[in-house]
Motif scaffolding. Structure first.
Motif, short mmCIF file in Angstrom:
data_model
loop_
_atom_site.label_atom_id
_atom_site.label_comp_id
_atom_site.label_asym_id
_atom_site.label_seq_id
_atom_site.Cartn_x
_atom_site.Cartn_y
_atom_site.Cartn_z
N THR A 194 -2.82 -1.90 -3.50
CA THR A 194 -3.58 -0.84 -2.83
C THR A 194 -2.94 0.50 -3.14
OG1 THR A 194 -4.16 -2.34 -1.02
CG2 THR A 194 -4.39 0.02 -0.60
N PRO A 195 -3.65 1.38 -3.85
CA PRO A 195 -3.07 2.70 -4.16
C PRO A 195 -2.81 3.49 -2.88
CG PRO A 195 -5.04 2.26 -5.48
CD PRO A 195 -5.00 1.22 -4.41
N SER A 196 -1.88 4.40 -2.96
CA SER A 196 -1.59 5.30 -1.84
C SER A 196 -2.27 6.64 -2.10
CB SER A 196 -0.08 5.48 -1.70
OG SER A 196 0.22 6.48 -0.74
N THR A 238 -2.33 10.25 -1.00
CA THR A 238 -1.50 11.17 -0.22
C THR A 238 -2.29 12.38 0.27
OG1 THR A 238 -0.78 12.15 -2.33
CG2 THR A 238 0.64 10.47 -1.34
N TRP A 260 -6.47 13.60 0.57
CA TRP A 260 -7.88 13.36 0.31
C TRP A 260 -8.53 14.67 -0.14
CZ3 TRP A 260 -10.01 8.67 -0.01
CH2 TRP A 260 -9.29 7.61 0.53
N ALA A 292 -3.41 10.77 -5.53
CA ALA A 292 -3.18 9.34 -5.30
C ALA A 292 -2.01 8.87 -6.16
CB ALA A 292 -4.43 8.54 -5.62
N SER A 293 -1.51 7.68 -5.83
CA SER A 293 -0.33 7.15 -6.53
C SER A 293 -0.63 6.65 -7.93
CB SER A 293 0.29 6.01 -5.70
OG SER A 293 -0.68 4.99 -5.45
N HIS A 320 -5.89 -2.74 -9.25
CA HIS A 320 -5.82 -1.93 -8.04
C HIS A 320 -7.13 -1.99 -7.26
CE1 HIS A 320 -2.64 -0.10 -10.59
NE2 HIS A 320 -2.02 0.05 -9.44
N VAL A 347 -9.91 2.55 -2.42
CA VAL A 347 -9.47 2.95 -1.09
C VAL A 347 -10.53 3.87 -0.48
CG1 VAL A 347 -7.65 4.06 0.25
CG2 VAL A 347 -7.07 2.81 -1.84
#
Length: 229
Positions: free
Chosen positions: A149-151, A153, A155, A177-178, A211, A214
């Motif tokens: 699941t990507p993070s 940080t 939006w 995002a990560s 991935h 999200v």
């Protein structure tokens, strides 16, 4: 003295065939201790020549070299592997269960391998505790690798639109995002009411194989339409 055929660990000397050999009188060669079960390796073993005419001749004891090959353990059930997440290596998967004919342990052949998401067989080796007398055995275990699941940080924000326009007319900008990917409206066909509209958006990673997407939200300002326009 005769030569001895090779045997496998667990077999006694009685399983080794003595062939050849010569003596000054007729007789036979036999292992002095045929019930002995030697360890793996090559070693001299006691052999006795017994003359046919035992009334007039003594027995003679000597030795022959006997090779004992390592035995192959029987793996009746290979272990199961716990699931890991993309980005983790096989060393993070726990091998449990497994049944063998001798004591030992199971381990991944390449514990540092980080597989792609999905389910696939991975090479596993059973190493017996008694490596002097038993060979290792290689098989496989099925490993499930879940998508990561990507993070997200930050939006993104949506540009202003005018009442009557759909979310597809709003430009999403910013957002971090990560992993690489893009932000899109979950349903860009929605025509929102005037005001600050909270729209559902999706971060879609470029590497969708490994991935998950999200879900999040972005605020879009919907301006009132000017009459006559």
């Amino acid at each position: 003295w005769p030569t001895a055929s090779a045997i496998t660990y667990g077999q006694s000397l009685a399983s080794s065939t003595l062939s050849g050999g010569a003596a000054s009188v007729p007789g036979t060669f036999a292992f002095t201790n045929p019930g002995l079960t030697p360890n793996a390796g090559t070693a001299d073993q006691s052999v006795t020549f017994t003359p046919t005419d035992t009334a007039n001749y003594n027995t003679v004891t000597g030795s022959v070299s006997v090779t004992v090959n390592k035995a192959t353990p029987e793996v009746t059930a290979w272990p199961t592997a716990s699931a890991i997440t993309y980005g983790q290596a096989l060393i993070d998967s726990l091998l449990s269960g497994g049944e063998t004919s001798v004591a030992g342990s199971f381990a991944f052949n390449d514990p540092g391998l980080a597989p792609n998401a999905g389910t696939a067989d991975q090479s596993v080796t059973f190493t017996p505790s008694d490596t002097e007398n038993y060979d290792a055995v290689t098989g496989s275990a099925s490993v499930t690798v879940n998508k990561a699941t990507p993070s997200v940080t930050i939006w993104p924000t949506g540009s202003d639109i005018t009442y009557g326009q759909a979310l597809s007319d709003s430009l999403l900008s910013g957002g971090e995002a990560s992993v690489a990917g893009s932000f899109v409206f979950a349903d860009d066909s929605i025509i929102p009411p005037v005001g600050a509209y909270i729209a559902e958006i999706i971060f879609v990673p470029e590497d969708a194989q490994n991935h998950l997407s999200v879900y999040g939200y972005a605020s879009v300002a919907v301006l009132a339409a000017v009459e006559g326009e």
